[in-house]
Structures are given as C-alpha cells and as structure tokens.
Design an enzyme around this catalytic site. Structure first.
Site, PDB file in Angstrom:
ATOM      1  N   PHE A 121       0.829  -1.218   0.000  1.00 49.34           N
ATOM      2  CA  PHE A 121       0.000   0.000   0.000  1.00 49.34           C
ATOM      3  C   PHE A 121       0.866   1.274   0.000  1.00 49.34           C
ATOM      4  O   PHE A 121       0.621   2.211   0.761  1.00 49.34           O
ATOM      5  CB  PHE A 121      -0.934   0.043   1.209  1.00 49.34           C
ATOM      6  CG  PHE A 121      -2.058  -0.953   1.192  1.00 49.34           C
ATOM      7  CD1 PHE A 121      -2.371  -1.706   0.072  1.00 49.34           C
ATOM      8  CD2 PHE A 121      -2.837  -1.137   2.337  1.00 49.34           C
ATOM      9  CE1 PHE A 121      -3.416  -2.621   0.088  1.00 49.34           C
ATOM     10  CE2 PHE A 121      -3.892  -2.043   2.363  1.00 49.34           C
ATOM     11  CZ  PHE A 121      -4.172  -2.793   1.246  1.00 49.34           C
ATOM     12  N   SER A 182      -5.654  -7.619   0.933  1.00 48.45           N
ATOM     13  CA  SER A 182      -4.274  -7.649   0.449  1.00 48.45           C
ATOM     14  C   SER A 182      -3.420  -8.480   1.403  1.00 48.45           C
ATOM     15  O   SER A 182      -3.541  -8.357   2.623  1.00 48.45           O
ATOM     16  CB  SER A 182      -3.702  -6.234   0.366  1.00 48.45           C
ATOM     17  OG  SER A 182      -2.299  -6.289   0.135  1.00 48.45           O
ATOM     18  N   ASN A 184      -0.258  -8.065   1.809  1.00 49.45           N
ATOM     19  CA  ASN A 184       0.999  -7.356   2.015  1.00 49.45           C
ATOM     20  C   ASN A 184       1.006  -6.360   3.170  1.00 49.45           C
ATOM     21  O   ASN A 184       1.989  -5.657   3.376  1.00 49.45           O
ATOM     22  CB  ASN A 184       1.405  -6.648   0.718  1.00 49.45           C
ATOM     23  CG  ASN A 184       1.587  -7.631  -0.420  1.00 49.45           C
ATOM     24  OD1 ASN A 184       2.211  -8.671  -0.244  1.00 49.45           O
ATOM     25  ND2 ASN A 184       1.024  -7.319  -1.578  1.00 49.45           N
ATOM     26  N   THR A 185      -0.100  -6.262   3.898  1.00 51.82           N
ATOM     27  CA  THR A 185      -0.152  -5.472   5.133  1.00 51.82           C
ATOM     28  C   THR A 185      -0.395  -6.438   6.285  1.00 51.82           C
ATOM     29  O   THR A 185      -1.424  -7.119   6.303  1.00 51.82           O
ATOM     30  CB  THR A 185      -1.276  -4.423   5.076  1.00 51.82           C
ATOM     31  OG1 THR A 185      -0.987  -3.475   4.050  1.00 51.82           O
ATOM     32  CG2 THR A 185      -1.395  -3.686   6.413  1.00 51.82           C
ATOM     33  N   LYS A 220     -13.874  -5.832  -0.903  1.00 51.22           N
ATOM     34  CA  LYS A 220     -13.046  -6.678  -1.764  1.00 51.22           C
ATOM     35  C   LYS A 220     -12.465  -7.818  -0.934  1.00 51.22           C
ATOM     36  O   LYS A 220     -11.859  -7.585   0.107  1.00 51.22           O
ATOM     37  CB  LYS A 220     -11.926  -5.860  -2.399  1.00 51.22           C
ATOM     38  CG  LYS A 220     -11.102  -6.637  -3.435  1.00 51.22           C
ATOM     39  CD  LYS A 220     -10.208  -5.716  -4.234  1.00 51.22           C
ATOM     40  CE  LYS A 220      -9.497  -6.463  -5.340  1.00 51.22           C
ATOM     41  NZ  LYS A 220      -8.684  -5.560  -6.195  1.00 51.22           N
ATOM     42  N   ASN A 249      -9.060 -10.467  -4.795  1.00 51.32           N
ATOM     43  CA  ASN A 249      -7.748  -9.851  -4.717  1.00 51.32           C
ATOM     44  C   ASN A 249      -6.694 -10.883  -5.123  1.00 51.32           C
ATOM     45  O   ASN A 249      -7.017 -11.946  -5.647  1.00 51.32           O
ATOM     46  CB  ASN A 249      -7.511  -9.340  -3.289  1.00 51.32           C
ATOM     47  CG  ASN A 249      -6.609  -8.118  -3.249  1.00 51.32           C
ATOM     48  OD1 ASN A 249      -5.631  -8.026  -3.981  1.00 51.32           O
ATOM     49  ND2 ASN A 249      -6.927  -7.172  -2.374  1.00 51.32           N
ATOM     50  N   GLY A 267      -2.933 -12.505 -12.023  1.00 49.96           N
ATOM     51  CA  GLY A 267      -2.806 -12.926 -13.408  1.00 49.96           C
ATOM     52  C   GLY A 267      -3.399 -14.296 -13.670  1.00 49.96           C
ATOM     53  O   GLY A 267      -4.239 -14.794 -12.911  1.00 49.96           O
ATOM     54  N   TYR A 317      -5.985  -6.290 -14.578  1.00 52.92           N
ATOM     55  CA  TYR A 317      -4.790  -5.499 -14.292  1.00 52.92           C
ATOM     56  C   TYR A 317      -3.550  -6.155 -14.890  1.00 52.92           C
ATOM     57  O   TYR A 317      -2.903  -5.611 -15.787  1.00 52.92           O
ATOM     58  CB  TYR A 317      -4.622  -5.301 -12.784  1.00 52.92           C
ATOM     59  CG  TYR A 317      -3.354  -4.563 -12.350  1.00 52.92           C
ATOM     60  CD1 TYR A 317      -2.426  -4.067 -13.263  1.00 52.92           C
ATOM     61  CD2 TYR A 317      -3.074  -4.350 -11.003  1.00 52.92           C
ATOM     62  CE1 TYR A 317      -1.273  -3.403 -12.857  1.00 52.92           C
ATOM     63  CE2 TYR A 317      -1.925  -3.681 -10.589  1.00 52.92           C
ATOM     64  CZ  TYR A 317      -1.021  -3.226 -11.529  1.00 52.92           C
ATOM     65  OH  TYR A 317       0.112  -2.569 -11.124  1.00 52.92           O
TER      66      TYR A 317
END
Length: 356
Positions: A121, A182, A184-185, A220, A249, A267, A317
């Site tokens: 983030f 996410s 990553n937090t 999400k 996500n 992906g 994305y």
C-alpha cells in the site's frame, strides 16, 4: 505488435516498478494534455450503446474496467479511461501516506502471464488523493476509490483508520471499496473475519451513506478464503446493505507457479479460483448484490464467462502489463461484436445466465 516490441526490447529489461513509474508518467502527461486526451478518448473509450450497464446507481459505458493497484494515487484515471477502461479503481489509498515495503517488491512472471507484488500500500495518503480526485475531469471517467489500513495503525484501531480515509474520499468517489484482502499489510486479512468486518463495514457505510449523493460501498475479498467464509462475507454484505462485492484480490498460493517470491500473485494462475468464488457468491446472493469479478482476466472470452457467471462488472490489471494500451479497447470492441453475433441487445440479458 508494436507494444510487444516495446515490451520485449525496453520495458521487460527495466525493473518492473521502474517500468510502471515510466508508464504512469506517460499517462500523467496524457492527462494534462486536454486536446490529445479528448482525441484518444473519442477513439478508444467504449461508445457502443450495447455495452452500457448500470450498477449500484452508476452508469458505466461498458463492463470492463481497471482494477485497483495500477493508479495508486489517482493521478492518471482520466488517461486510463481514455484508453478504453469503462471505470478505473484507484488505490489502495490509506488515511496516512506511507512508503510501502522495501524494494524489490514487484516481479513479472511472463511465462505464467502473472505478477507478484508485495508493494504494501505505498501511496501519498488520502489528502493527496482527495486533491487529485477533486480536479475537474476533462473527459468522462467513472472512478472507484479503494481504501485500506495504514500499516502502522494497530488492528484495534483499524475502524478509525478506515473511517478517516473514507471521510476524505467517499464524496469524491463514484463508488468506494473497503480492501481487507491484500496479503501485504500484516494482519489485514484478519479483518475479513465477520466479527471484525461487521463493525468496520458498518462504520464506513455510515460515512458513505452520508455523502451528498450516497456513495455506493463494496468490499473486496481474497481468493484464499475458505468457501464457508466467502458465504459468511456475502451474508454480511446483505445484512449491512452493501452495494456489492469485488472478488477477488491476489492470492498467496503458489500451486500454479514455480516462483517462491512472497507477496500477492495475480494474473492467469488466479483465473480458476476467481471464477469459482464468483460462482459461489452468485449462488449465495443472486442479483441482490452487484458482483465485480477480477483475477486472471485476459481477453473477451474471460469477460464473457464472468458476465455469464453473474458479474455485472469485470476488472483486469496484470494482463494490461503484457497486452499494452489497446487492451481494454479490444475487449470492449470484441464484446460488442460477440453480443451482436448472439443477438444480445442488452448486457442484462447475459449477466448470470449460466449461474446455478
């Protein structure tokens, strides 16, 4: 063909994050060039009446948009809309600016048509994003705002942190997304547990409902949730009167790839699970919530499949990195052609057609 040459000979040789900054810089230049931006928008933005769709009271010129993660600070949403995305979800934005995790933190997996990120983030904060979103738009653009938790804020104060971000941004968004998925937090995904998620969503919804036009609110979720937890979040969204769910996500699973880099995988390897979660949500909620499908979307076949499975909107994305600037335009063009070929005169005719 030209983009493939540029990607192979230039972008793929750069550090992935440096290449991303280069592209965002070019898009920012397009954003501040009004004549060029309008010309590009006139050529590439979806205009076919067949593609129009309405979700949570918002009119979209097409169903296919850009997922959060690309435009983290809302600096080039208009340029991205001009390239053919029907909507652009900016963020994830936190209440307070933060640098994110240490580099390197973004990795390409070309053979898998995938990315791994552990960005954390990184963004300039809600106040900076609010300034960018408050500028007059030179071309039509539907902009969603994705908000997350500031890393240094403890889990016990997460509700206050999300509310602070929502107060800055909700009134400027066409829709608002609470990101609790996410990887990553640290501790963020814990907030997907219903007992923690309920007070968080209730508090943010109060802010969103209090904006002049009542900003639609979505949540999400991660693809790594157990099926029963997907059901529980769906039930909670209905209970609280949310407008929709975005699924999914990135994943922490590495079953489909050989890379051992930590972070969220996005992906092609995410395609099957993302579609599975979408189908489960549709079977649970029917058409009572707007479902936005993201994860492994590469072409018009994927978009068509997600619509049939019950998504009203679809996002991508990772394939944008590999396909280039005309990707969204091609998908909308091909989707309109397919609709005409099948005699479909309104997207609502196919949304959820194959849902059980």
């Amino acid at each position: 063909m030209m983009y493939r040459f540029v990607f192979t000979q230039l972008l793929s040789r750069l550090d992935p994050e440096d290449a991303h900054h280069l592209v965002v810089g070019a898009l920012r230049l397009l954003s501040v060039a009004p004549v060029v931006k309008r010309l590009v928008h006139r050529r590439l933005a979806p205009r076919d009446p067949l593609l129009r769709v309405q979700a949570f009271g918002v009119h979209f010129p097409g169903p296919f948009g850009l997922a959060a993660g690309f435009d983290k600070d809302a600096r080039c949403a208009e340029a991205l809309s001009a390239l053919g995305f029907s909507h652009v979800e900016v963020g994830t934005i936190t209440a307070h600016a933060q640098p994110g995790n240490a580099r390197p933190r973004l990795f390409r997996l070309p053979g898998d048509r995938a990315l791994i990120n552990r960005m954390g983030f990184n963004n300039a904060g809600a106040s900076a994003a609010a300034k960018a979103l408050g500028r007059t738009r030179g071309v039509p653009a539907v902009v969603g705002v994705n908000i997350g938790k500031t890393k240094v804020v403890p889990e016990a104060e997460a509700v206050h942190d999300y509310v602070a971000g929502a107060k800055e941004l909700a009134a400027l968004a066409d829709y608002l997304v609470v990101n609790v998925s996410s990887p990553n937090t640290p501790g963020l995904r814990n907030l997907q547990a219903v007992e923690l998620l309920r007070p968080l969503l209730r508090a943010v919804k109060e802010v969103a409902d209090g904006t002049p036009k009542r900003t639609p609110l979505l949540v999400k979720i991660a693809p790594d949730l157990a099926d029963e937890d997907v059901d529980a979040v769906a039930d909670l969204a209905l209970e609280l009167g949310l407008d929709g769910v975005i699924a999914t996500n990135t994943t922490i699973s590495r079953e489909a790839v050989s890379s051992t880099e930590t972070g969220g995988l996005s992906g092609r390897p995410l395609k099957a699970r993302s579609l599975e979660v979408l189908r489960r949500l549709r079977s649970r909620v029917g058409d009572r919530l707007v479902l936005v499908s993201v994860g492994g979307v590469e072409d018009v076949d994927d978009v068509w499949e997600r619509l049939l499975a019950g998504a009203t909107l679809v996002q991508g994305y990772s394939a944008f990195i590999y396909e280039g600037p005309f990707w969204a335009w091609r998908i909308h063009r091909d989707l309109a052609r397919r609709m005409r070929r099948h005699g479909v005169t309104d997207l609502r005719e196919i949304i959820g057609r194959t849902a059980s």
